[in-house]
Design a protein around this motif. Structure first.
Motif, PDB file in Angstrom:
ATOM      1  N   PHE A   1       0.842  -1.204   0.000  1.00 43.41           N
ATOM      2  CA  PHE A   1       0.000   0.000   0.000  1.00 43.41           C
ATOM      3  C   PHE A   1       0.876   1.253   0.000  1.00 43.41           C
ATOM      4  N   GLY A   2       1.883   1.268   0.878  1.00 46.56           N
ATOM      5  CA  GLY A   2       2.758   2.425   0.953  1.00 46.56           C
ATOM      6  C   GLY A   2       3.501   2.680  -0.347  1.00 46.56           C
ATOM      7  N   ILE A   3       4.009   1.616  -0.958  1.00 42.94           N
ATOM      8  CA  ILE A   3       4.731   1.758  -2.223  1.00 42.94           C
ATOM      9  C   ILE A   3       3.801   2.271  -3.316  1.00 42.94           C
ATOM     10  N   GLY A   4       2.612   1.646  -3.427  1.00 44.83           N
ATOM     11  CA  GLY A   4       1.668   2.035  -4.471  1.00 44.83           C
ATOM     12  C   GLY A   4       1.177   3.458  -4.313  1.00 44.83           C
ATOM     13  N   TYR A   5       0.866   3.844  -3.082  1.00 46.41           N
ATOM     14  CA  TYR A   5       0.375   5.205  -2.864  1.00 46.41           C
ATOM     15  C   TYR A   5       1.471   6.212  -3.181  1.00 46.41           C
ATOM     16  N   ALA A   6       2.685   5.993  -2.668  1.00 43.43           N
ATOM     17  CA  ALA A   6       3.771   6.947  -2.881  1.00 43.43           C
ATOM     18  C   ALA A   6       4.085   7.091  -4.368  1.00 43.43           C
ATOM     19  N   TRP A   7       4.088   5.988  -5.084  1.00 45.37           N
ATOM     20  CA  TRP A   7       4.381   6.038  -6.520  1.00 45.37           C
ATOM     21  C   TRP A   7       3.303   6.828  -7.259  1.00 45.37           C
ATOM     22  N   ALA A   8       2.027   6.528  -6.948  1.00 45.18           N
ATOM     23  CA  ALA A   8       0.928   7.199  -7.648  1.00 45.18           C
ATOM     24  C   ALA A   8       0.811   8.665  -7.258  1.00 45.18           C
ATOM     25  N   SER A   9       1.218   9.006  -6.029  1.00 45.50           N
ATOM     26  CA  SER A   9       1.057  10.385  -5.566  1.00 45.50           C
ATOM     27  C   SER A   9       1.931  11.367  -6.333  1.00 45.50           C
ATOM     28  N   ARG A  10       2.937  10.881  -7.023  1.00 46.77           N
ATOM     29  CA  ARG A  10       3.823  11.776  -7.771  1.00 46.77           C
ATOM     30  C   ARG A  10       3.115  12.405  -8.965  1.00 46.77           C
ATOM     31  N   HIS A  11       2.101  11.708  -9.469  1.00 46.43           N
ATOM     32  CA  HIS A  11       1.433  12.213 -10.672  1.00 46.43           C
ATOM     33  C   HIS A  11      -0.090  12.219 -10.550  1.00 46.43           C
ATOM     34  N   ARG A  12      -0.623  11.746  -9.443  1.00 46.94           N
ATOM     35  CA  ARG A  12      -2.066  11.605  -9.316  1.00 46.94           C
ATOM     36  C   ARG A  12      -2.586  12.353  -8.091  1.00 46.94           C
ATOM     37  N   ALA A  13      -3.885  12.619  -8.115  1.00 46.22           N
ATOM     38  CA  ALA A  13      -4.567  13.231  -6.983  1.00 46.22           C
ATOM     39  C   ALA A  13      -4.697  12.211  -5.852  1.00 46.22           C
ATOM     40  N   PRO A  14      -4.995  12.668  -4.617  1.00 46.25           N
ATOM     41  CA  PRO A  14      -5.101  11.736  -3.499  1.00 46.25           C
ATOM     42  C   PRO A  14      -6.061  10.573  -3.721  1.00 46.25           C
ATOM     43  N   ALA A  15      -7.207  10.827  -4.356  1.00 46.57           N
ATOM     44  CA  ALA A  15      -8.170   9.745  -4.569  1.00 46.57           C
ATOM     45  C   ALA A  15      -7.592   8.649  -5.455  1.00 46.57           C
ATOM     46  N   ALA A  16      -6.918   9.050  -6.535  1.00 46.21           N
ATOM     47  CA  ALA A  16      -6.315   8.061  -7.432  1.00 46.21           C
ATOM     48  C   ALA A  16      -5.152   7.350  -6.755  1.00 46.21           C
ATOM     49  N   ALA A  17      -4.369   8.089  -5.972  1.00 43.60           N
ATOM     50  CA  ALA A  17      -3.257   7.466  -5.252  1.00 43.60           C
ATOM     51  C   ALA A  17      -3.770   6.461  -4.229  1.00 43.60           C
ATOM     52  N   LEU A  18      -4.876   6.808  -3.565  1.00 39.39           N
ATOM     53  CA  LEU A  18      -5.465   5.888  -2.589  1.00 39.39           C
ATOM     54  C   LEU A  18      -5.958   4.615  -3.271  1.00 39.39           C
ATOM     55  N   ALA A  19      -6.594   4.749  -4.425  1.00 35.00           N
ATOM     56  CA  ALA A  19      -7.064   3.573  -5.161  1.00 35.00           C
ATOM     57  C   ALA A  19      -5.892   2.695  -5.584  1.00 35.00           C
ATOM     58  N   THR A  20      -4.803   3.321  -6.034  1.00 38.63           N
ATOM     59  CA  THR A  20      -3.613   2.558  -6.434  1.00 38.63           C
ATOM     60  C   THR A  20      -3.027   1.815  -5.245  1.00 38.63           C
ATOM     61  N   GLY A  21      -2.926   2.505  -4.100  1.00 39.89           N
ATOM     62  CA  GLY A  21      -2.411   1.857  -2.907  1.00 39.89           C
ATOM     63  C   GLY A  21      -3.276   0.698  -2.457  1.00 39.89           C
ATOM     64  N   ALA A  22      -4.601   0.860  -2.534  1.00 40.04           N
ATOM     65  CA  ALA A  22      -5.514  -0.209  -2.134  1.00 40.04           C
ATOM     66  C   ALA A  22      -5.374  -1.429  -3.044  1.00 40.04           C
ATOM     67  N   LEU A  23      -5.242  -1.187  -4.343  1.00 37.21           N
ATOM     68  CA  LEU A  23      -5.052  -2.310  -5.273  1.00 37.21           C
ATOM     69  C   LEU A  23      -3.734  -3.024  -5.006  1.00 37.21           C
ATOM     70  N   ALA A  24      -2.689  -2.254  -4.728  1.00 34.78           N
ATOM     71  CA  ALA A  24      -1.391  -2.867  -4.420  1.00 34.78           C
ATOM     72  C   ALA A  24      -1.467  -3.693  -3.144  1.00 34.78           C
ATOM     73  N   ALA A  25      -2.190  -3.182  -2.133  1.00 33.81           N
ATOM     74  CA  ALA A  25      -2.314  -3.911  -0.868  1.00 33.81           C
ATOM     75  C   ALA A  25      -3.044  -5.231  -1.038  1.00 33.81           C
ATOM     76  N   ALA A  26      -3.911  -5.328  -2.051  1.00 37.13           N
ATOM     77  CA  ALA A  26      -4.678  -6.554  -2.272  1.00 37.13           C
ATOM     78  C   ALA A  26      -3.905  -7.620  -3.038  1.00 37.13           C
ATOM     79  N   LEU A  27      -2.742  -7.264  -3.573  1.00 37.99           N
ATOM     80  CA  LEU A  27      -1.993  -8.226  -4.391  1.00 37.99           C
ATOM     81  C   LEU A  27      -1.627  -9.514  -3.654  1.00 37.99           C
ATOM     82  N   PRO A  28      -1.260  -9.476  -2.356  1.00 36.22           N
ATOM     83  CA  PRO A  28      -0.877 -10.736  -1.691  1.00 36.22           C
ATOM     84  C   PRO A  28      -2.039 -11.658  -1.361  1.00 36.22           C
ATOM     85  N   LEU A  29      -3.280 -11.212  -1.531  1.00 36.64           N
ATOM     86  CA  LEU A  29      -4.419 -12.025  -1.108  1.00 36.64           C
ATOM     87  C   LEU A  29      -4.393 -13.462  -1.643  1.00 36.64           C
ATOM     88  N   PRO A  30      -4.074 -13.674  -2.924  1.00 30.92           N
ATOM     89  CA  PRO A  30      -4.066 -15.063  -3.400  1.00 30.92           C
ATOM     90  C   PRO A  30      -2.997 -15.925  -2.742  1.00 30.92           C
TER      91      PRO A  30
END
Length: 233
Positions: free
Chosen positions: A72-101
């Motif tokens: 989540f931290g990596i995804g949010y920080a990466w997206a925050s460089r070019h995206r608004a907070p809402a988009a960065a939050l969505a990116t972080g949430a998707l990244a956090a879900a990657l280990p689920l499987p």
């Protein structure tokens, strides 16, 4: 832990962390957010209410969730460089879900699940720390927004209380995973992103990754002690 009590505790923690972020900097606030300031009390209540064995398995879930928190931290920080907070939050949430499987260790015995969870968590933190070592610019001091502290703390408390209430139906391992969801980090990252831009959010998340590494080790130690207490009450 009672859902209302957990909500109040989380809200108080978020309020204190926001105050620290404004006074001492984003990095320290992130580090404190990553530490088990809410997780360990929750595990202690689980041990009292449901037994040491349940708490030990829940702690393994908390450690496994550390990998998702780091992503989540990596995804949010990466997206925050070019995206608004809402988009960065969505990116972080998707990244956090990657280990689920890969969280099939819920069906593994604790001596196998715990090392696997700890290794994955520490590896994710190490990758994130290396990736966020250079935030790109010095962070600005966040400006004070009227009511932001109360709003952020209240939101985190309500969401955390709801998750705590529902997690008891999921079993020990997934209760631990839900208890360690990066809800507080998400609220603070969005607030700092809005107030201080991407550099402020990135510095916060860099500290957050440091804290997660420490949290994973502390919670793993708790799991070992709880498992021993279950065998030798």
């Amino acid at each position: 832990m009672d859902p209302l009590a957990r909500a109040l505790l989380t809200a108080a923690c978020v309020a204190a962390l926001l105050a620290l972020a404004r006074r001492f900097g984003q990095r320290l606030a992130g580090w404190l957010t990553g530490l088990p300031i809410v997780t360990l009390p929750a595990l202690g209540w689980l041990a009292l209410d449901r037994g040491a064995g349940f708490a030990a398995t829940a702690a393994a879930g908390c450690v496994a969730a550390g990998a998702g928190c780091a992503l989540f931290g990596i995804g949010y920080a990466w997206a925050s460089r070019h995206r608004a907070p809402a988009a960065a939050l969505a990116t972080g949430a998707l990244a956090a879900a990657l280990p689920l499987p890969w969280w099939s260790q819920a069906a593994m015995p604790l001596p196998v699940a715990l090392p696997f969870a700890l290794l994955s968590s520490l590896l994710a933190c190490a990758c994130g720390i290396a990736a966020l070592r250079v935030p790109g610019a010095a962070a600005t001091r966040p400006r004070t927004v009227p009511g932001s502290l109360v709003l952020s703390a209240g939101t985190a408390g309500l969401v955390s209380g709801a998750v705590s209430w529902a997690a008891g139906e999921l079993g020990a391992f997934w209760s631990g995973v839900c208890a360690s969801a990066p809800l507080v980090a998400a609220v603070l990252a969005v607030r700092l992103h809005r107030e201080g831009g991407s550099p402020a959010a990135t510095l916060f998340l860099r500290g957050y990754l440091d804290g997660i590494a420490g949290r994973s080790c502390l919670v793993a130690l708790f799991a070992l002690l709880a498992a021993r207490a279950a065998v030798h009450p």
